[in-house]
Design a protein around this motif. Sequence first.
Motif, PDB file in Angstrom:
ATOM      1  N   GLU A 112       0.805  -1.228   0.000  1.00 14.83           N
ATOM      2  CA  GLU A 112       0.000   0.000   0.000  1.00 14.83           C
ATOM      3  C   GLU A 112       0.828   1.264   0.000  1.00 14.83           C
ATOM      4  N   ASP A 113       2.133   1.174   0.367  1.00 14.26           N
ATOM      5  CA  ASP A 113       2.900   2.413   0.439  1.00 14.26           C
ATOM      6  C   ASP A 113       3.493   2.811  -0.910  1.00 14.26           C
ATOM      7  N   HIS A 114       3.016   2.206  -1.992  1.00 14.54           N
ATOM      8  CA  HIS A 114       3.378   2.647  -3.340  1.00 14.54           C
ATOM      9  C   HIS A 114       2.838   4.060  -3.539  1.00 14.54           C
ATOM     10  N   ILE A 115       3.634   4.896  -4.201  1.00 13.97           N
ATOM     11  CA  ILE A 115       3.230   6.304  -4.337  1.00 13.97           C
ATOM     12  C   ILE A 115       1.876   6.429  -5.022  1.00 13.97           C
ATOM     13  N   ALA A 116       1.606   5.540  -5.991  1.00 13.28           N
ATOM     14  CA  ALA A 116       0.341   5.652  -6.724  1.00 13.28           C
ATOM     15  C   ALA A 116      -0.840   5.393  -5.798  1.00 13.28           C
ATOM     16  N   SER A 117      -0.700   4.410  -4.897  1.00  7.84           N
ATOM     17  CA  SER A 117      -1.858   4.117  -4.048  1.00  7.84           C
ATOM     18  C   SER A 117      -2.057   5.207  -3.007  1.00  7.84           C
ATOM     19  N   ILE A 118      -0.947   5.798  -2.516  1.00  7.65           N
ATOM     20  CA  ILE A 118      -1.124   6.907  -1.570  1.00  7.65           C
ATOM     21  C   ILE A 118      -1.737   8.102  -2.295  1.00  7.65           C
ATOM     22  N   ALA A 119      -1.327   8.329  -3.545  1.00  7.63           N
ATOM     23  CA  ALA A 119      -1.914   9.432  -4.319  1.00  7.63           C
ATOM     24  C   ALA A 119      -3.405   9.184  -4.536  1.00  7.63           C
ATOM     25  N   GLU A 120      -3.762   7.920  -4.751  1.00  7.37           N
ATOM     26  CA  GLU A 120      -5.175   7.584  -4.931  1.00  7.37           C
ATOM     27  C   GLU A 120      -5.971   7.897  -3.668  1.00  7.37           C
ATOM     28  N   VAL A 121      -5.364   7.564  -2.514  1.00  4.74           N
ATOM     29  CA  VAL A 121      -6.039   7.872  -1.254  1.00  4.74           C
ATOM     30  C   VAL A 121      -6.185   9.381  -1.093  1.00  4.74           C
ATOM     31  N   MET A 122      -5.140  10.124  -1.492  1.00  6.22           N
ATOM     32  CA  MET A 122      -5.229  11.590  -1.412  1.00  6.22           C
ATOM     33  C   MET A 122      -6.358  12.090  -2.305  1.00  6.22           C
ATOM     34  N   ALA A 123      -6.494  11.495  -3.488  1.00  8.31           N
ATOM     35  CA  ALA A 123      -7.574  11.888  -4.395  1.00  8.31           C
ATOM     36  C   ALA A 123      -8.924  11.626  -3.738  1.00  8.31           C
ATOM     37  N   GLY A 124      -9.047  10.454  -3.120  1.00  8.46           N
ATOM     38  CA  GLY A 124     -10.295  10.110  -2.440  1.00  8.46           C
ATOM     39  C   GLY A 124     -10.599  11.057  -1.293  1.00  8.46           C
ATOM     40  N   LEU A 125      -9.539  11.456  -0.577  1.00  8.95           N
ATOM     41  CA  LEU A 125      -9.748  12.385   0.544  1.00  8.95           C
ATOM     42  C   LEU A 125     -10.190  13.753   0.028  1.00  8.95           C
ATOM     43  N   ALA A 126      -9.568  14.192  -1.075  1.00 10.31           N
ATOM     44  CA  ALA A 126      -9.913  15.505  -1.620  1.00 10.31           C
ATOM     45  C   ALA A 126     -11.348  15.497  -2.136  1.00 10.31           C
ATOM     46  N   ALA A 127     -11.739  14.377  -2.751  1.00  7.71           N
ATOM     47  CA  ALA A 127     -13.090  14.295  -3.315  1.00  7.71           C
ATOM     48  C   ALA A 127     -14.130  14.005  -2.247  1.00  7.71           C
ATOM     49  N   GLY A 128     -13.695  13.646  -1.057  1.00  2.26           N
ATOM     50  CA  GLY A 128     -14.650  13.355   0.008  1.00  2.26           C
ATOM     51  C   GLY A 128     -15.125  11.915   0.017  1.00  2.26           C
ATOM     52  N   ASP A 129     -14.489  11.043  -0.782  1.00  5.48           N
ATOM     53  CA  ASP A 129     -14.870   9.620  -0.766  1.00  5.48           C
ATOM     54  C   ASP A 129     -14.377   8.949   0.506  1.00  5.48           C
ATOM     55  N   PHE A 130     -13.228   9.388   0.974  1.00  6.14           N
ATOM     56  CA  PHE A 130     -12.663   8.822   2.199  1.00  6.14           C
ATOM     57  C   PHE A 130     -12.703   9.871   3.287  1.00  6.14           C
ATOM     58  N   ASP A 131     -12.621   9.396   4.514  1.00  2.00           N
ATOM     59  CA  ASP A 131     -12.690  10.314   5.636  1.00  2.00           C
ATOM     60  C   ASP A 131     -11.490  10.063   6.540  1.00  2.00           C
ATOM     61  N   ALA A 132     -10.628  11.075   6.674  1.00  2.00           N
ATOM     62  CA  ALA A 132      -9.420  10.897   7.481  1.00  2.00           C
ATOM     63  C   ALA A 132      -9.585  11.470   8.878  1.00  2.00           C
ATOM     64  N   SER A 133     -10.796  11.924   9.218  1.00  2.00           N
ATOM     65  CA  SER A 133     -10.965  12.538  10.541  1.00  2.00           C
ATOM     66  C   SER A 133     -10.947  11.496  11.657  1.00  2.00           C
ATOM     67  N   VAL A 134     -11.011  10.187  11.284  1.00  2.00           N
ATOM     68  CA  VAL A 134     -10.989   9.146  12.317  1.00  2.00           C
ATOM     69  C   VAL A 134      -9.584   8.868  12.828  1.00  2.00           C
ATOM     70  N   LEU A 135      -8.575   9.376  12.088  1.00  2.00           N
ATOM     71  CA  LEU A 135      -7.198   9.060  12.490  1.00  2.00           C
ATOM     72  C   LEU A 135      -6.868   9.715  13.814  1.00  2.00           C
ATOM     73  N   GLY A 136      -5.890   9.123  14.496  1.00  2.00           N
ATOM     74  CA  GLY A 136      -5.547   9.553  15.855  1.00  2.00           C
ATOM     75  C   GLY A 136      -4.993  10.959  15.912  1.00  2.00           C
ATOM     76  N   CYS A 137      -4.713  11.386  17.120  1.00  2.00           N
ATOM     77  CA  CYS A 137      -4.329  12.771  17.336  1.00  2.00           C
ATOM     78  C   CYS A 137      -3.027  13.066  16.601  1.00  2.00           C
ATOM     79  N   GLY A 138      -2.926  14.249  16.061  1.00  2.00           N
ATOM     80  CA  GLY A 138      -1.743  14.647  15.305  1.00  2.00           C
ATOM     81  C   GLY A 138      -1.768  14.192  13.876  1.00  2.00           C
ATOM     82  N   ALA A 139      -2.610  13.215  13.555  1.00  2.00           N
ATOM     83  CA  ALA A 139      -2.645  12.711  12.194  1.00  2.00           C
ATOM     84  C   ALA A 139      -4.028  12.882  11.587  1.00  2.00           C
ATOM     85  N   ALA A 140      -4.928  13.512  12.311  1.00  2.00           N
ATOM     86  CA  ALA A 140      -6.306  13.571  11.840  1.00  2.00           C
ATOM     87  C   ALA A 140      -6.415  14.448  10.611  1.00  2.00           C
ATOM     88  N   GLY A 141      -7.379  14.106   9.783  1.00  2.00           N
ATOM     89  CA  GLY A 141      -7.684  14.923   8.626  1.00  2.00           C
ATOM     90  C   GLY A 141      -6.739  14.665   7.477  1.00  2.00           C
TER      91      GLY A 141
END
Lengths: 220, 178
Positions: A127-156
């Motif tokens: 999963e730490d391939h740059i393409a898959s992390i970029a895909e996750v970033m795309a999903g976060l920007a589009a609102g498909d994924f939600d990063a607010s569940v991550l722990g303190c300091g890493a949320a969002g």
Amino acid sequence: MSTASTAQAKPAKSEYEMLRAQQWSLIASLLVAPPDSDALSALAGLTGDDTALGQAYGVLADTAGAADAEDVAREFFELFVGVGRGELLPYASFYLTGFLNERPLADLRRDLAMMGIERVEGRFEPEDHIASIAEVMAGLAAGDFDASVLGCGAAGEAGFFARHLEPWAAQFFDDLAVAPSARFYRSVAEVGRIFTDIETRAFALEAKAHRASGSGVAKS
Amino acid sequence: MPREVIRVAVVGVSHPPANKWAKRVVRPSALMAELPALDMGALMSEQGDVRAYYMGDHAVVLHSGETRHYIDNLRAMRPSLWVSCDGDEVRLVTADPYEGEAMASDPERVVEALAMPRAVVARIEAFIEAHHVHEEFHKRKRVPATSQHDPRAPRVLSDNEKWVQTRGKAGLPPKGAG
């Protein structure tokens, strides 16, 4: 079905966020597999203004127009597959520790599990391939994924970016730009480099505004 | 591997037992560089209840690889030979202090470090002179990760590090084809 919570789960994103999502998916799609001739001709149609990113897109369009799909596939093989190994190892773990499948991958997997994201079946790339992390970033920007569940300091989204991409993405794109076989991918590296730079600065600005507002809610 | 054998005579002393359940035990107590014309186990002297026995002559084998240990031995306050006995019988006499101390860790054995006779000191010194090879002590240190000893793979593989086909179609005949 008609509760407010389901509607709230995916709020409408601004046009700017959708454009960010598109740029991340473009980077992801170019780094996960070589573009075919259709994709190349679509890329050749891109135009850019005279900003640094716009010029980088202009160069990418020109290179894509001149490139042959078979040559690009060959180049992709030399860069990312290779015999034994490719010229580059586009994994967060390798860039951060010098070895593959190390702790950064474990951290990423834990974060992805918390966000409820998992590898598509049949994909064996870590999963730490740059393409898959970029895909996750795309999903976060589009609102498909939600990063607010991550722990303190890493949320969002900013936290996810700061943890998993910011420490090494710029270095990776620099390496991609100087890799001996890179021709078409040199222009991809330029786009990626400038875009990650913009993202890094934008997240820093956002964090600054957040701190200046003095409360948990950013000013709108 | 050059070695040298020195023979030394061992004298044992037996004191009267401290209580009525204990037995007399002969403990090695002195070494002689000159071998007396006595049989092993001969009574050498008797002063009251204290008896001295001759425990025979034994080989001290010097090995060229252990000269470092002999130097340590000779540098000590009192250069010694370690005599290790099973019961009343001498099993080993050694000039290597580490071997001697290792023997002493066995509670079943009687091990004594006895003063080394002058003549033996002289011969060991000559042996060291002839065979000692000085080895510089090298303290290993962490190598900085940026050096060429870095175990990590290069970030960008250069062209000359890549695998290239040199046989078959590329020119040279396949391996084993003459």
